[in-house]
Scaffold this active site. Structure first.
Site, short mmCIF file in Angstrom:
data_model
loop_
_atom_site.label_atom_id
_atom_site.label_comp_id
_atom_site.label_asym_id
_atom_site.label_seq_id
_atom_site.Cartn_x
_atom_site.Cartn_y
_atom_site.Cartn_z
N LYS A 1 -10.49 -2.87 12.42
CA LYS A 1 -9.26 -2.48 13.13
C LYS A 1 -9.23 -3.10 14.53
O LYS A 1 -8.18 -3.55 14.99
CB LYS A 1 -9.15 -0.95 13.23
CG LYS A 1 -8.85 -0.27 11.90
CD LYS A 1 -7.48 -0.65 11.37
CE LYS A 1 -7.13 0.08 10.09
NZ LYS A 1 -5.87 -0.38 9.47
N TYR B 1 -15.08 -0.18 9.37
CA TYR B 1 -13.64 0.06 9.47
C TYR B 1 -13.15 -0.16 10.90
O TYR B 1 -12.16 -0.86 11.14
CB TYR B 1 -13.38 1.49 9.02
CG TYR B 1 -11.96 1.99 9.14
CD1 TYR B 1 -10.96 1.51 8.30
CD2 TYR B 1 -11.63 2.99 10.05
CE1 TYR B 1 -9.67 2.01 8.38
CE2 TYR B 1 -10.35 3.50 10.14
CZ TYR B 1 -9.37 3.00 9.30
OH TYR B 1 -8.09 3.51 9.38
N GLY C 1 -0.29 5.04 -1.10
CA GLY C 1 -1.31 5.77 -0.36
C GLY C 1 -0.76 6.97 0.38
O GLY C 1 0.42 7.32 0.26
N GLN C 2 -1.65 7.57 1.19
CA GLN C 2 -1.28 8.82 1.90
C GLN C 2 -0.08 8.59 2.83
O GLN C 2 0.86 9.39 2.83
CB GLN C 2 -2.48 9.33 2.71
CG GLN C 2 -2.26 10.72 3.28
CD GLN C 2 -3.27 11.11 4.35
OE1 GLN C 2 -4.08 10.31 4.80
NE2 GLN C 2 -3.21 12.36 4.77
N GLY D 1 0.85 -1.21 0.00
CA GLY D 1 0.00 0.00 0.00
C GLY D 1 0.87 1.25 0.00
O GLY D 1 0.53 2.27 0.58
N ASP E 1 -1.09 -7.49 -5.26
CA ASP E 1 -2.37 -7.53 -4.54
C ASP E 1 -2.13 -8.31 -3.25
O ASP E 1 -1.92 -9.53 -3.28
CB ASP E 1 -3.43 -8.21 -5.41
CG ASP E 1 -4.76 -8.34 -4.67
OD1 ASP E 1 -4.83 -7.99 -3.47
OD2 ASP E 1 -5.72 -8.81 -5.30
N ASP F 1 2.03 -2.00 -4.37
CA ASP F 1 0.65 -1.53 -4.30
C ASP F 1 -0.11 -2.21 -5.43
O ASP F 1 0.52 -2.81 -6.33
CB ASP F 1 0.60 0.01 -4.46
CG ASP F 1 -0.66 0.62 -3.84
OD1 ASP F 1 -1.76 0.34 -4.34
OD2 ASP F 1 -0.54 1.39 -2.87
N ILE F 2 -1.46 -2.10 -5.43
CA ILE F 2 -2.21 -2.65 -6.58
C ILE F 2 -2.25 -1.65 -7.73
O ILE F 2 -2.76 -1.96 -8.80
CB ILE F 2 -3.67 -3.04 -6.23
CG1 ILE F 2 -4.32 -1.99 -5.34
CG2 ILE F 2 -3.77 -4.42 -5.65
CD1 ILE F 2 -5.82 -2.13 -5.29
N ARG F 3 -1.73 -0.45 -7.50
CA ARG F 3 -1.71 0.58 -8.56
C ARG F 3 -0.39 1.32 -8.47
O ARG F 3 0.32 1.22 -7.46
CB ARG F 3 -2.85 1.57 -8.34
CG ARG F 3 -2.71 2.28 -6.99
CD ARG F 3 -3.79 3.30 -6.72
NE ARG F 3 -3.69 3.81 -5.35
CZ ARG F 3 -3.36 5.05 -5.03
NH1 ARG F 3 -3.09 5.94 -5.95
NH2 ARG F 3 -3.30 5.43 -3.77
N1 LIG Z 1 -4.67 8.37 6.82
C1 LIG Z 1 -5.19 8.38 8.03
O1 LIG Z 1 -5.63 9.43 8.53
C2 LIG Z 1 -5.21 7.10 8.83
C3 LIG Z 1 -5.65 7.16 10.16
C4 LIG Z 1 -5.68 5.98 10.90
C5 LIG Z 1 -5.24 4.79 10.35
N2 LIG Z 1 -4.82 4.75 9.06
C6 LIG Z 1 -4.38 3.45 8.51
O2 LIG Z 1 -3.10 3.54 7.90
C7 LIG Z 1 -3.03 2.67 6.76
C8 LIG Z 1 -2.65 3.47 5.52
O3 LIG Z 1 -3.62 4.48 5.34
P1 LIG Z 1 -3.58 5.55 4.16
O4 LIG Z 1 -4.26 6.75 4.66
O5 LIG Z 1 -2.20 5.63 3.61
O6 LIG Z 1 -4.55 4.82 3.11
P2 LIG Z 1 -4.70 5.11 1.54
O7 LIG Z 1 -6.07 4.73 1.15
O8 LIG Z 1 -4.20 6.46 1.20
O9 LIG Z 1 -3.67 4.05 0.94
C9 LIG Z 1 -3.92 2.67 0.92
C10 LIG Z 1 -3.17 2.07 -0.26
O10 LIG Z 1 -3.42 0.66 -0.28
C11 LIG Z 1 -3.54 0.26 -1.63
N3 LIG Z 1 -4.28 -1.00 -1.72
C12 LIG Z 1 -5.62 -1.19 -1.68
N4 LIG Z 1 -5.91 -2.50 -1.84
C13 LIG Z 1 -4.73 -3.15 -1.96
C14 LIG Z 1 -4.37 -4.52 -2.15
N5 LIG Z 1 -5.30 -5.48 -2.24
N6 LIG Z 1 -3.05 -4.83 -2.23
C15 LIG Z 1 -2.10 -3.86 -2.15
N7 LIG Z 1 -2.38 -2.55 -1.98
C16 LIG Z 1 -3.69 -2.20 -1.89
C17 LIG Z 1 -4.26 1.41 -2.31
O11 LIG Z 1 -4.06 1.40 -3.72
C18 LIG Z 1 -3.62 2.62 -1.62
O12 LIG Z 1 -2.52 3.12 -2.34
C19 LIG Z 1 -4.40 1.98 6.69
O13 LIG Z 1 -4.34 0.76 7.38
C20 LIG Z 1 -5.31 2.93 7.43
O14 LIG Z 1 -6.40 2.25 7.96
C21 LIG Z 1 -4.79 5.87 8.30
#
Ligand SMILES: NC(=O)c1ccc[n+]([C@@H]2O[C@H](COP(=O)([O-])OP(=O)(O)OC[C@H]3O[C@@H](n4cnc5c(N)ncnc54)[C@H](O)[C@@H]3O)[C@@H](O)[C@H]2O)c1
Length: 316
Positions: A147, A143, A12-13, A9, A53, A35-37
Site C-alpha cells: 500500500k 500488505y 468483495g466487502q 473486485g 482478472d 471480479d475473478i469470481r
Molecule cells: N475492508 C477493509 O477493512 C479495508 C481497509 C483498508 C483498505 N482496504 C482496501 O480496500 C480494497 C477492497 O477491500 P475489500 O475489503 O473489499 O477486499 P475483499 O477481499 O473483500 O475483496 C477483494 C475482491 O477482489 C477480488 N479479486 C482478487 N483478485 C482479483 C483479480 N486478480 N482480479 C479481479 N478481482 C480480484 C476478490 O475476488 C474479491 O472479491 C482493497 O484494496 C483493500 O486493501 C480494505
C-alpha cells in the site's frame, strides 16, 4: 451522456456496496461490476457483470474499450492477514493491478481512478495516537509495504503524467451486507454475527488493542466524496488519512452488551495481534476535512445498532 464506470473486485466487502451505491446514482447500466469470481445474487442481478482478472492487462483493456469506461475503482487486493501467508502473491496482485490501471490512465484510455490505501501504510515507528497525514511510514507487513509503494506510484503518475488518481487510507471497515476478506480488523464484523447466533465470541486480538475503524456507509460516502471533489481540491495525491472512531475489542463487546446483556467475549490472540500492534490507534484526518469536507457520521454506538438490527433482519 452519463459516464461509464468499472469496478474491479466488485464482489468483495467494499466493492459490493460501492457497486450498489454507484448504480443507484448513475444508473445500473452505467456501472460495470467485475471480479475473478461471481458475487452474491443481488449484486449479480443488479446490472452488467464481467469475470475479469485485473492482473491481465489485455483483458482489462478489452473490457474498458468495450464499455467505453472513463472511471475505474480498483478494489481488488490481497488483504493484510492473508498477505502474510502468501507474500509474493499479495505483492504481485496488489502492485500489478495498480500498474495496469495507472498505465491505462497514462495512455488516456481512462480519465479517473480510485485506488484504496490503508492505515497499514503506517508501522511500529509511526506516532500511534492521532497519526498525522505526513509522518514516519515504515510498514512491517507485506500488505502495508504494497500500500505504501502504491501511494508513492499514484503520486508519481499524477506528477509525471497528470493521471487523476485519488485515494484514501481506509481504517478497518465494518459492514453487514458482505463478509470481510482476510484483514486484521475482521473481528469487528464477525463479533456481531456471533453475538446474534451464539451470544458469545472468541476474539483473535487482545482486549485492549485499539484500532481505527469505520462503518461501511461512511466509507462509501467518503469514496464518492473524494472522487467527486474538483481536481484542484485534491491536494494529497498519495492518499488521505480518514477516520471515524477508534475502539478496543473490549469496548466493542461493551457496546454489544448494552443491546444483548448475555453476550460474552473471550480472547485468544493469534498472528494478527502482531499486525495490529504495528498500526495506529487513532488517525488525524483534518486534511480530508479541509480539502473535501469529510465528516464521519457513525460512532461505535450507532454502528452497533445498525449492525445488530440489519443482521437480525437478514435472518428473518
Ligand atoms: N475492508 C477493509 O477493512 C479495508 C481497509 C483498508 C483498505 N482496504 C482496501 O480496500 C480494497 C477492497 O477491500 P475489500 O475489503 O473489499 O477486499 P475483499 O477481499 O473483500 O475483496 C477483494 C475482491 O477482489 C477480488 N479479486 C482478487 N483478485 C482479483 C483479480 N486478480 N482480479 C479481479 N478481482 C480480484 C476478490 O475476488 C474479491 O472479491 C482493497 O484494496 C483493500 O486493501 C480494505
Amino acid at each position: 451522456m452519463s459516464k461509464y464506470i468499472l469496478i474491479i473486485g466488485a464482489c468483495g466487502q467494499i466493492g459490493t456496496e460501492l457497486t450498489y451505491t454507484l448504480r443507484e446514482k448513475h444508473g445500473c447500466e452505467h456501472v460495470i461490476a467485475s471480479d475473478i469470481r461471481e458475487g452474491n445474487d443481488e449484486l449479480m442481478q443488479s446490472g452488467p457483470f464481467e469475470i475479469l482478472d485485473a492482473t491481465n492487462y489485455d483483458a482489462l483493456e478489452e473490457v474498458i474499450a468495450y464499455y467505453e469506461i472513463s472511471e475505474v475503482y480498483l478494489m481488488a487486493a490481497m488483504l493484510s492477514a492473508t498477505a502474510e501467508k502468501f507474500p509474493m502473491r499479495a505483492w504481485n496482485l496488489n502492485m500489478n493491478t495498480l500498474f495496469n490501471v495507472l498505465n491505462l490512465a497514462k495512455d488516456k484510455k481512462i480519465d479517473k481512478i480510485f485506488w484504496p490505501s490503508s492505515i497499514a501504510v503506517f508501522g511500529p515507528n509511526t506516532p500511534k495516537n492521532d497519526t498525522p497525514q505526513n509522518t514516519i511510514m515504515e510498514p512491517s507487513t507485506v500488505y502495508g509495504i504494497s500500500k505504501q509503494s502504491g501511494e508513492r506510484w499514484c503520486e508519481y503518475y499524477f506528477n509525471k503524467f497528470n493521471v487523476d488518481v485519488r485515494s484514501i487510507r481506509y481504517p478497518g471497515l465494518i459492514s453487514w451486507k458482505t463478509m470481510p476478506g482476510g484483514g486484521t480488523t475482521d473481528y469487528a464484523v464477525e463479533i456481531y454475527h456471533k453475538a446474534l447466533t451464539e451470544k458469545s465470541y472468541t476474539c483473535f486480538l487482545e482486549e485492549d488493542t485499539k484500532l481505527p475503524m469505520m462503518f461501511m456507509d461512511d466509507a462509501i460516502r467518503a469514496t464518492l466524496q473524494v472522487m467527486e471533489a474538483p481536481s484542484e481540491h485534491i491536494k494529497e495525491r498519495s492518499a488521505y488519512n480518514l477516520a471515524a472512531m477508534s475502539f478496543t475489542p473490549k469496548e466493542m463487546a461493551e457496546s454489544i452488551k448494552a443491546v444483548i446483556p448475555e453476550f460474552k467475549i473471550a480472547y485468544e490472540p493469534d498472528f494478527r495481534q502482531e499486525i495490529a500492534n504495528s498500526w495506529p490507534s487513532s488517525i488525524d484526518d483534518s486534511k480530508a476535512q479541509q480539502d473535501w469536507n469529510w465528516q464521519a457520521e457513525f460512532d461505535l454506538e450507532k454502528t452497533t445498532k445498525a449492525m445488530l438490527e440489519n443482521l437480525d433482519n437478514m435472518d428473518k
